[in-house]
Write an enzyme that holds these catalytic residues in place. Structure first.
Site, PDB file in Angstrom:
ATOM      1  N   CYS A 187      -3.534  -3.678   3.995  1.00 44.95           N
ATOM      2  CA  CYS A 187      -2.812  -4.719   4.771  1.00 44.95           C
ATOM      3  C   CYS A 187      -3.147  -6.224   4.230  1.00 44.95           C
ATOM      4  O   CYS A 187      -2.324  -7.332   4.253  1.00 44.95           O
ATOM      5  CB  CYS A 187      -2.647  -4.529   6.241  1.00 44.95           C
ATOM      6  SG  CYS A 187      -2.449  -3.120   6.555  1.00 44.95           S
ATOM      7  N   GLU A 239       0.754  -1.202  -0.010  1.00 46.33           N
ATOM      8  CA  GLU A 239      -0.044   0.014  -0.053  1.00 46.33           C
ATOM      9  C   GLU A 239       0.734   1.285  -0.063  1.00 46.33           C
ATOM     10  O   GLU A 239       0.436   2.277   0.420  1.00 46.33           O
ATOM     11  CB  GLU A 239      -0.951   0.078   1.220  1.00 46.33           C
ATOM     12  CG  GLU A 239      -0.464  -0.393   2.574  1.00 46.33           C
ATOM     13  CD  GLU A 239      -1.562  -0.494   3.478  1.00 46.33           C
ATOM     14  OE1 GLU A 239      -2.547   0.543   3.713  1.00 46.33           O
ATOM     15  OE2 GLU A 239      -1.866  -1.239   4.013  1.00 46.33           O
ATOM     16  N   HIS A 254      -3.147  -9.847  11.772  1.00 42.64           N
ATOM     17  CA  HIS A 254      -2.746  -8.806  11.357  1.00 42.64           C
ATOM     18  C   HIS A 254      -2.054  -7.829  12.539  1.00 42.64           C
ATOM     19  O   HIS A 254      -3.011  -7.714  13.418  1.00 42.64           O
ATOM     20  CB  HIS A 254      -3.782  -8.174  10.527  1.00 42.64           C
ATOM     21  CG  HIS A 254      -3.129  -6.751  10.060  1.00 42.64           C
ATOM     22  ND1 HIS A 254      -2.017  -6.362   9.644  1.00 42.64           N
ATOM     23  CD2 HIS A 254      -3.673  -5.684  10.310  1.00 42.64           C
ATOM     24  CE1 HIS A 254      -1.904  -5.033   9.467  1.00 42.64           C
ATOM     25  NE2 HIS A 254      -2.946  -4.493   9.981  1.00 42.64           N
TER      26      HIS A 254
HETATM   27  N1  CAA Z   1       0.990   3.458  30.172  1.00 43.29           N
HETATM   28  C1  CAA Z   1       0.255   2.377  29.793  1.00 43.29           C
HETATM   29  N2  CAA Z   1      -0.691   2.401  28.712  1.00 43.29           N
HETATM   30  C2  CAA Z   1      -0.928   3.361  28.256  1.00 43.29           C
HETATM   31  C3  CAA Z   1      -0.586   4.629  28.674  1.00 43.29           C
HETATM   32  C4  CAA Z   1       0.665   4.719  29.804  1.00 43.29           C
HETATM   33  N3  CAA Z   1       1.253   5.888  30.460  1.00 43.29           N
HETATM   34  N4  CAA Z   1      -0.769   5.823  27.920  1.00 43.29           N
HETATM   35  C5  CAA Z   1      -1.878   5.329  26.986  1.00 43.29           C
HETATM   36  N5  CAA Z   1      -1.731   3.902  27.163  1.00 43.29           N
HETATM   37  C6  CAA Z   1      -2.434   2.832  26.628  1.00 43.29           C
HETATM   38  C7  CAA Z   1      -3.810   3.347  26.459  1.00 43.29           C
HETATM   39  O1  CAA Z   1      -4.919   3.040  27.451  1.00 43.29           O
HETATM   40  C8  CAA Z   1      -4.310   2.527  25.112  1.00 43.29           C
HETATM   41  O2  CAA Z   1      -4.674   1.235  25.576  1.00 43.29           O
HETATM   42  P1  CAA Z   1      -6.230   0.641  25.065  1.00 43.29           P
HETATM   43  O3  CAA Z   1      -6.508   0.711  23.801  1.00 43.29           O
HETATM   44  O4  CAA Z   1      -5.987  -0.825  25.579  1.00 43.29           O
HETATM   45  O5  CAA Z   1      -6.961   1.482  26.199  1.00 43.29           O
HETATM   46  C9  CAA Z   1      -3.068   2.604  24.491  1.00 43.29           C
HETATM   47  O6  CAA Z   1      -2.295   2.918  25.332  1.00 43.29           O
HETATM   48  C10 CAA Z   1      -2.692   3.485  23.130  1.00 43.29           C
HETATM   49  O7  CAA Z   1      -3.049   4.865  23.910  1.00 43.29           O
HETATM   50  P2  CAA Z   1      -4.119   5.909  23.128  1.00 43.29           P
HETATM   51  O8  CAA Z   1      -5.389   5.467  22.566  1.00 43.29           O
HETATM   52  O9  CAA Z   1      -4.147   7.085  24.052  1.00 43.29           O
HETATM   53  O10 CAA Z   1      -2.980   6.182  21.862  1.00 43.29           O
HETATM   54  P3  CAA Z   1      -3.206   7.150  20.568  1.00 43.29           P
HETATM   55  O11 CAA Z   1      -4.875   7.582  20.608  1.00 43.29           O
HETATM   56  O12 CAA Z   1      -2.204   8.113  20.648  1.00 43.29           O
HETATM   57  O13 CAA Z   1      -3.055   6.237  19.280  1.00 43.29           O
HETATM   58  C11 CAA Z   1      -4.021   4.914  17.792  1.00 43.29           C
HETATM   59  C12 CAA Z   1      -3.541   4.998  19.118  1.00 43.29           C
HETATM   60  C13 CAA Z   1      -5.124   5.715  17.590  1.00 43.29           C
HETATM   61  C14 CAA Z   1      -4.297   3.329  17.503  1.00 43.29           C
HETATM   62  C15 CAA Z   1      -2.811   5.318  16.790  1.00 43.29           C
HETATM   63  O14 CAA Z   1      -1.646   4.655  17.224  1.00 43.29           O
HETATM   64  C16 CAA Z   1      -3.245   5.249  15.308  1.00 43.29           C
HETATM   65  O15 CAA Z   1      -3.711   6.059  14.769  1.00 43.29           O
HETATM   66  N6  CAA Z   1      -2.695   4.350  14.831  1.00 43.29           N
HETATM   67  C17 CAA Z   1      -2.810   4.029  13.322  1.00 43.29           C
HETATM   68  C18 CAA Z   1      -4.042   3.129  12.937  1.00 43.29           C
HETATM   69  C19 CAA Z   1      -3.808   1.941  13.537  1.00 43.29           C
HETATM   70  O16 CAA Z   1      -3.073   1.262  13.303  1.00 43.29           O
HETATM   71  N7  CAA Z   1      -5.146   1.401  13.561  1.00 43.29           N
HETATM   72  C20 CAA Z   1      -5.290  -0.081  13.731  1.00 43.29           C
HETATM   73  C21 CAA Z   1      -6.382  -0.871  13.168  1.00 43.29           C
HETATM   74  S1  CAA Z   1      -6.519  -0.725  11.493  1.00 43.29           S
HETATM   75  C22 CAA Z   1      -5.261  -1.721  10.779  1.00 43.29           C
HETATM   76  O17 CAA Z   1      -4.631  -2.586  11.386  1.00 43.29           O
HETATM   77  C23 CAA Z   1      -4.652  -1.330   9.390  1.00 43.29           C
HETATM   78  C24 CAA Z   1      -3.365  -0.865   9.578  1.00 43.29           C
HETATM   79  O18 CAA Z   1      -2.266  -1.340   9.687  1.00 43.29           O
HETATM   80  C25 CAA Z   1      -3.157   0.627   9.675  1.00 43.29           C
END
Ligand code: CAA
Length: 440
Positions: free
Chosen positions: A120, A83, A244
């Site tokens: 993916c 991709e 994945h």
């Molecule tokens: N200590 C321990 N854990 C902590 C923490 C700390 N200090 N701070 C945060 N966390 C935890 C949160 O609780 C959360 O866990 P849970 O989901 O189990 O509650 C985790 O860490 C992540 O924290 P946030 O949700 O606050 O993180 P974020 O909002 O900054 O980013 C995300 C998370 C939105 C997934 C981001 O990484 C993102 O946009 N990623 C790209 C999209 C993606 O990968 N999506 C996955 C599904 S789509 C897919 O699979 C296709 C692909 O390949 C992209």
């Protein structure tokens, strides 16, 4: 009936390492545990300035062909899943074939070449294409080379930035395969979704939180569809369940979903009922919201049970070892999850021949696919030949300033003049537009 499946695997990682706890978290003023515990990532593999999807894919394929003593005449098709494509016309497989022709005697003029796109899940779809080509007996005794290659980069400051990664997985699909035979049992969950897009743009537009919900919804559909053809899915049927892995934290959620799904109406559900009750059934609730709330409560209790923790530790956690250190490789991600599982089995002396894997692939946009594979006798030698640990150890550990400079080089909107941080003798390198050469 002749078995068809994965005969050989080779992994090629981006040559730079971005340490999330030591380097990324302090620069972003974040708690390192957000990345290490929350997302489950230690570091990501990042492409050096001479690396792109072609060089990584060609380097993986070259190592695979050399190791297996293959010539171009042995390969009847080259399918690339990505991709991160940079050409809307010419498939990446033609660029990779051009590289390989610099190394091997002969050419790939006889080989069918293509490029597969569905985020993916395209890597798994390419394996399917190869499987169908061989099963249709159009292959004239040849194998197919499937290469899943991506530079999974996000705009700086995007929440996805922490999950970046870059690497390629090359797989040889053949009759009578050494690693894993694909079964005909397969399930899909697919819907038109807009949570993760790259419409003529380099970095994705992502609704991160929603993308996680879509992943789980499609995976649930795929499991249900899979069960309509393979009705006896039980957690103990599978030695490992590679999913994945955009980041390991996502797979923690997918694993729990899969377990809940598979224990329904089994003795495991009955045994757990003493501790946490039976799973809620939709028909017992007046509204979908009430049912969802009850499921959420059940899942929260389920994940604390010893039965679930044992199963997760055995079937899921070992699939995450490589991902923890490389981040998201998009199309290659589920295939490094399978490789992690097999490496774990080899390292712990497990007997795997004849055992089954349940493989859960996913692509945003969105489609999940679930299928079963049966491990073949040659798996141990093949996995033993991987040098992924050495490659990971050899990566150059970038400072945050170096990371930003190199990220700019990969951002095609910016003019930059940065030299490679690593020296790739004997490998294919990017020397400018359309110029991918073997570095002597
Ligand atoms: N200590 C321990 N854990 C902590 C923490 C700390 N200090 N701070 C945060 N966390 C935890 C949160 O609780 C959360 O866990 P849970 O989901 O189990 O509650 C985790 O860490 C992540 O924290 P946030 O949700 O606050 O993180 P974020 O909002 O900054 O980013 C995300 C998370 C939105 C997934 C981001 O990484 C993102 O946009 N990623 C790209 C999209 C993606 O990968 N999506 C996955 C599904 S789509 C897919 O699979 C296709 C692909 O390949 C992209």
């Amino acid at each position: 009936m002749t078995e068809v499946g994965i005969d050989a695997i080779e992994i090629w990682t981006g040559k730079l390492k971005l340490d999330l706890a030591e380097t990324f978290a302090p620069a972003k003023d974040e708690d390192p545990e957000k990345y290490t515990k929350g997302l489950g990532l230690e570091s990501s593999s990042f492409p050096d300035v001479h690396e792109d999807i072609v060089t990584m894919g060609a380097n993986a394929a070259k190592r695979l062909m050399e190791r297996r003593g293959l010539e171009p005449a042995d390969v009847g098709r080259i399918d690339v899943a990505t991709e991160s494509s940079f050409d809307n016309s010419k498939p990446v497989s033609t660029y990779i074939a051009g590289c390989l022709e610099q190394t091997f005697d002969g050419d790939f003029h006889h080989a069918n070449k293509g490029e597969r796109k569905f985020a993916c899940v395209a890597g798994t779809q390419s394996i399917d294409d190869a499987y169908n080509w061989i099963k249709a007996d159009r292959h004239r005794g040849r194998s197919a080379l499937v290469i899943a290659t991506d530079t999974a980069l996000y705009a700086r400051g995007d929440p996805g930035e922490a999950t970046q990664g870059a690497g390629a997985v090359a797989m040889l699909i053949s009759e009578d395969p050494d690693v894993a035979a694909l079964s005909t049992e397969q399930g899909y969950g697919s819907a038109d979704e807009t949570d993760f897009l790259k419409p003529n743009q380099q970095f994705p537009s992502v609704d991160g939180k929603r993308s996680m919900q879509v992943y789980l919804a499609r995976m649930r559909e795929a499991l249900t569809d899979f069960e309509s053809v393979a009705w006896d899915t039980h957690p103990d049927d599978f030695a490992y369940i590679p999913f994945h892995t955009p980041f390991p934290g996502m797979v923690r959620k997918a694993g729990l979903l899969g377990y809940r799904h598979m224990i329904r109406d089994t003795e495991i559900e009955d045994e757990l009922a003493d501790q946490i009750g039976r799973q809620p059934r939709e028909e017992e609730f007046d509204s979908w919201e009430a049912y969802e709330g009850a499921i959420r409560e059940y899942m929260d209790d389920l994940k604390e049970t010893e039965a679930y923790r044992d199963w997760y530790g055995r079937a899921i956690d070992p699939t995450l070892t490589i991902a923890r250190n490389v981040g998201n490789w998009y199309t290659g991600s589920v295939h490094i999850a399978r490789a992690s599982a097999l490496k774990n089995a080899a390292e712990t002396g497990k007997k795997l021949s004849g055992e089954k894997l349940l493989v859960g692939s996913y692509g945003s946009g969105a489609q999940a696919e679930i299928h079963a594979e049966t491990i073949r006798d040659g798996w141990r030698d093949e996995i033993g030949a991987l040098n992924v640990d050495e490659q990971l150890d050899r990566r150059y550990d970038v400072s945050f300033e170096e990371y930003e400079e190199i990220h700019d080089v990969h951002n095609h909107d910016k003019e930059t003049d940065v030299d490679s941080l690593t020296r790739p003798a004997g490998e294919f390198v990017f020397d400018g537009w359309g110029e991918m050469n073997e570095r002597k």
